[in-house]
Write a protein that holds these residues in place. Structure first.
Motif, PDB file in Angstrom:
ATOM      1  N   PRO A 269       0.831  -1.199   0.000  1.00  0.00           N
ATOM      2  CA  PRO A 269       0.000   0.000   0.000  1.00  0.00           C
ATOM      3  C   PRO A 269       0.869   1.254   0.000  1.00  0.00           C
ATOM      4  O   PRO A 269       1.818   1.358   0.778  1.00  0.00           O
ATOM      5  N   LEU A 270       0.540   2.191  -0.877  1.00  0.00           N
ATOM      6  CA  LEU A 270       1.326   3.417  -1.005  1.00  0.00           C
ATOM      7  C   LEU A 270       0.611   4.579  -0.333  1.00  0.00           C
ATOM      8  O   LEU A 270      -0.625   4.584  -0.204  1.00  0.00           O
ATOM      9  N   PRO A 271       1.371   5.592   0.088  1.00  0.00           N
ATOM     10  CA  PRO A 271       0.754   6.745   0.755  1.00  0.00           C
ATOM     11  C   PRO A 271      -0.280   7.420  -0.148  1.00  0.00           C
ATOM     12  O   PRO A 271      -0.093   7.521  -1.366  1.00  0.00           O
ATOM     13  N   TRP A 272      -1.344   7.883   0.491  1.00  0.00           N
ATOM     14  CA  TRP A 272      -2.392   8.553  -0.260  1.00  0.00           C
ATOM     15  C   TRP A 272      -1.873   9.896  -0.764  1.00  0.00           C
ATOM     16  O   TRP A 272      -1.065  10.560  -0.122  1.00  0.00           O
ATOM     17  N   GLY A 273      -2.350  10.299  -1.932  1.00  0.00           N
ATOM     18  CA  GLY A 273      -1.998  11.597  -2.485  1.00  0.00           C
ATOM     19  C   GLY A 273      -2.258  11.632  -3.968  1.00  0.00           C
ATOM     20  O   GLY A 273      -2.342  10.593  -4.629  1.00  0.00           O
ATOM     21  N   ARG A 274      -2.392  12.825  -4.489  1.00  0.00           N
ATOM     22  CA  ARG A 274      -2.633  12.969  -5.917  1.00  0.00           C
ATOM     23  C   ARG A 274      -1.327  12.846  -6.696  1.00  0.00           C
ATOM     24  O   ARG A 274      -0.287  13.268  -6.228  1.00  0.00           O
ATOM     25  N   GLY A 275      -1.392  12.296  -7.878  1.00  0.00           N
ATOM     26  CA  GLY A 275      -0.231  12.220  -8.739  1.00  0.00           C
ATOM     27  C   GLY A 275       0.114  10.789  -9.110  1.00  0.00           C
ATOM     28  O   GLY A 275      -0.404   9.824  -8.542  1.00  0.00           O
ATOM     29  N   ASP A 276       0.989  10.657 -10.075  1.00  0.00           N
ATOM     30  CA  ASP A 276       1.390   9.353 -10.589  1.00  0.00           C
ATOM     31  C   ASP A 276       2.749   8.954 -10.023  1.00  0.00           C
ATOM     32  O   ASP A 276       3.658   9.767  -9.917  1.00  0.00           O
TER      33      ASP A 276
END
Length: 777
Positions: A731-738
């Motif tokens: 699981p990766l940190p939430w946030g906008r972007g690719d």
């Protein structure tokens, strides 16, 4: 301190006559392209003639002529500015070289003028004990009597073969007997054997040719640091690395005085025990990172291997109780090679039985759980050492109470100061330089700052330590290899694999030992681990390493009491092993078995070190595979032409395979260093993988937006045995972007089947065992 003075990363260069300041200037462009932010050099002040490391300073007022002198220093400073690089300089406040008295103008004047010398205050000399003792004479069992007959007077000096000593004014007339002249001097030449028991000046550990300096005296501090501080004032020096602060009278006060004169990056070569931190009152940026080395390397060791590894050691006759080995080694050091220091401390404690006082002091020095306490802040460490010493020697409890009372009554007095200065010497010589060579159960853990009795570090333990560093010492240096490490990071990474294949290794060692074992069990087990860890290795390098290891262990031979027969056995061993085609083929096959997993560990620990909290240092040459052993093996020349060639390919977009060439490691180093130079990485967020192989993933996020993620594979053999990553995800940190993996250049497309963005590890780590993810908004 302004933030810009703190480097994002450093690259350590070992300067020597064959690689000078001008040579360092010549690789500045390469280091800048690699992503380095600051060059970090070994000491550059004038050192003893022929010095290969610079820690034997003879004149702190000028740059070493052997390194190019002041002109070369200015050339380096100018070149670094052109490349946008800072300069961090290693300084040596604790001692100066006196091996060649004529080369050291301060010491020469002290020998000539005695306590009336203007430089007498610079050295820690016990003048009350009589003339300075110079332990230089050969001793054939006669306490140097025959050697005294070799003295002559030449060129106005007392001479003994190549050694020259000054003659005080008015103490010599032509035709005088050299022995009579010597008796009129402020010094006495004595047997080299007397240095450990009767020396009357403080030294660096047990090295009589390095005399301790009294930088607690403000005038001495100014005299020894003035030149370096001038460079800093001119903007040429961005940071200072302080060598061996534990040898100083009051390290905290020294740091405060130095900080008053220097507002740049300041780190101390201080070895911390597990759980220990620098005193919060010290105005420094942290240590040089041996604590980080222990944590980062330890997390790649499989704790399940401890029981079978210990069983093999016991079977071979190698001690398996580190506490007992360490205590024995420390007591031996305190009672022999550091007996002069113990005697000087004991003389400060009044009592009817000087022998008991010396025993009590030695036991106390051996009992510290840290290198030294710092009274009054370190009162807990002091109290624990006294309690431990009294428990071990209840018959000395009354003397220990007296030592405790006297020291506590004046925490900055001479008794407390000398006990604290000397405890670090006992720990370093007893643990690092003796016990680590006797306790050869699992050599991957026997490192400066290591805790061999603790079989690795858990991921939770690593994350907790990283969080503490980020919260308390975010600008401390971190490292994996130094000029003082017992073996390089890549050797340790390969040796860590042995914990995953302990049964296979045990079978191999049994067979190899039956065919060509060494007669001393601890050295035998260490030798086989070393051979596998550094394979392939030239015969002369292995021979030199084992000769040093045998002497350091002090079991069958030592530096001061050599055993020629045993040393001949040790010296012939590499040739016998490498010359036995069948045996060498077996070792090569086993090394091949652990080579791939070792590469995985090496890339993993390197990425973790470079991205975790702290200022990472890259030791010279280790951007490629480096299978070096203890100094001087780890100070061999670096092939920068080859590294430039590989860097050019990387700059053209090459993504190298993980193979024996080592370019994959340079790729990881380059991408990580460039990212650190471009971004302010703050925080430390542990990331937990989910799925059947979750324990094989070590990952964390950094940056204010948590937009940088480091991912490493741990315990690769076990991962392969279990069927690989399968459907394990991160699981990766939430946030906008690719997200993009900077190592492969591929976009990372997280799934959301679990309700949050998660990257399948089978795809993420299919090319490299590590990933460096960046999210771009």
């Amino acid at each position: 301190m302004s933030a810009h003075t703190r480097p994002a990363s450093t690259y350590r260069l070992q300067l020597r006559p064959e690689f000078t300041l001008n040579d360092a200037a010549g690789v500045a462009d390469y280091l800048a392209r690699l992503g380095v932010d600051a060059v970090y050099t070994s000491p550059i002040l004038a050192a003893a003639p022929g010095s290969t490391h610079g820690y034997d300073v003879v004149d702190p007022t000028r740059v070493s002529p052997a390194l190019g002198g002041e002109r070369a220093r200015r050339t380096l400073a100018s070149r670094l500015r052109e490349e946008g690089l800072g300069l961090v300089v290693d300084i040596v406040p604790n001692h100066m070289s006196i091996a060649d008295p004529a080369a050291n103008p301060w010491w020469w004047d002290v020998l000539r003028c005695g306590r009336e010398s203007r430089y007498a205050r610079c050295f820690d000399i016990d003048w009350a004990s009589g003339p300075l003792l110079i332990p230089v004479l050969a001793d054939e069992g006669d306490d140097g009597a025959a050697a005294l007959g070799e003295l002559t007077i030449a060129d106005g000096c007392v001479t003994y073969y190549e050694h020259r000593y000054p003659i005080a004014e008015g103490t010599y007339e032509p035709g005088d007997n050299p022995l009579d002249v010597l008796e009129r001097q402020h010094y006495r030449l004595a047997s080299w054997r007397r240095q450990d028991s009767e020396l009357n000046y403080r030294r660096f550990f047990d090295v009589a040719t390095l005399a301790a300096v009294r930088v607690e005296d403000p005038g001495v501090l100014e005299a020894t640091h003035g030149e370096v501080l001038r460079w800093a004032a001119d903007g040429d020096v961005r940071g200072l690395r302080v060598d061996h602060p534990d040898g100083l009278s009051d390290p905290g006060e020294y740091a405060r005085r130095l900080r008053d004169r220097f507002d740049g990056w300041l780190v101390l070569e201080k070895v911390l025990a597990p759980g220990e931190q620098l005193p919060a009152s010290w105005p420094v940026d942290g240590t040089t990172g041996y604590d980080a080395l222990r944590e980062v390397c330890g997390v790649f060791v499989d704790p399940a291997g401890e029981e079978p590894v210990t069983a093999l050691a016991a079977e071979l006759g190698v001690p398996t109780d580190f506490g007992e080995v360490e205590a024995e080694c420390r007591r031996a050091v305190a009672g022999t090679v550091l007996a002069a220091e113990v005697r000087r401390i004991a003389a400060l404690v009044p009592g009817p039985d000087p022998g008991r006082v010396r025993e009590a002091v030695a036991e106390l020095l051996a009992a510290f759980g840290v290198y030294r306490s710092y009274l009054p802040e370190g009162e807990r460490d002091w109290a624990r050492a006294l309690e431990r010493a009294a428990r071990r020697r209840p018959d000395l409890a009354d003397v220990l109470e007296r030592v405790d009372a006297d020291a506590r009554s004046d925490p900055r007095g001479e008794l407390a100061r000398r006990v604290q200065q000397t405890s670090g010497m006992v720990v370093a010589k007893g643990t690092e330089d003796t016990a680590f060579y006797r306790y050869s159960r699992f050599a991957a853990l026997n490192e400066v700052g290591g805790a061999p009795q603790e079989f690795g570090v858990s991921p939770a333990g690593f994350h907790a330590a990283a969080a503490r560093r980020e919260a308390s010492w975010p600008h401390a240096m971190t490292t994996l290899s130094t000029h003082d490490t017992k073996r390089s990071e890549d050797v340790r990474a390969r040796l860590a694999v042995l914990a995953e294949v302990p049964g296979e290794f045990a079978d191999a060692v049994r067979a190899w030992t039956a065919r060509a074992g060494l007669g001393e069990p601890a050295l035998n087990l260490l030798a086989w681990q070393t051979l596998v860890g550094a394979w392939p290795i030239e015969e002369h390098r292995l021979r030199d390493y084992l000769a040093k290891a045998a002497k350091e262990a002090k079991l069958r031979t030592s530096w001061v009491a050599p055993d020629p027969d045993f040393e001949e056995e040790v010296g012939s061993w590499p040739g016998r092993v490498l010359g036995d085609a069948g045996l060498a083929a077996g070792v090569a096959a086993f090394a091949d078995r652990v080579r791939g997993p070792g590469w995985s560990n090496a890339l993993g620990q390197k990425l973790v070190q470079l991205l975790a909290p702290g200022v990472p240092d890259v030791y010279q040459g280790t951007e490629l595979w480096d299978f070096s052993l203890v100094d001087p093996d780890n100070r061999r020349p670096v092939d920068y032409a080859e590294r430039r060639r590989l860097l050019e390919r990387l700059e053209q977009g090459w993504r190298p395979p993980v193979d024996g060439g080592g370019a994959a490691k340079m790729h990881v180093v380059r991408q990580a260093l460039r990212l650190r130079r471009e971004r302010d990485l703050t925080g430390h967020l542990p990331l937990r993988a989910e799925g059947p192989a979750a324990d094989h993933c070590l990952a964390f996020a950094r940056g204010r937006a948590r937009d940088v993620v480091a991912v490493a594979t741990r315990l690769p053999v076990g991962l392969d045995r279990s069927g690989g990553w399968r459907d394990t995800v991160l699981p990766l940190p939430w946030g906008r972007g690719d997200w993009t993996d900077l190592l492969t250049g591929r976009p990372v497309s997280p799934t959301s089947a679990t309700g949050s963005a998660a990257a399948p590890l089978s795809g993420l780590l299919d090319h490299y065992p590590v990933a460096l993810l960046l999210r771009k908004d």
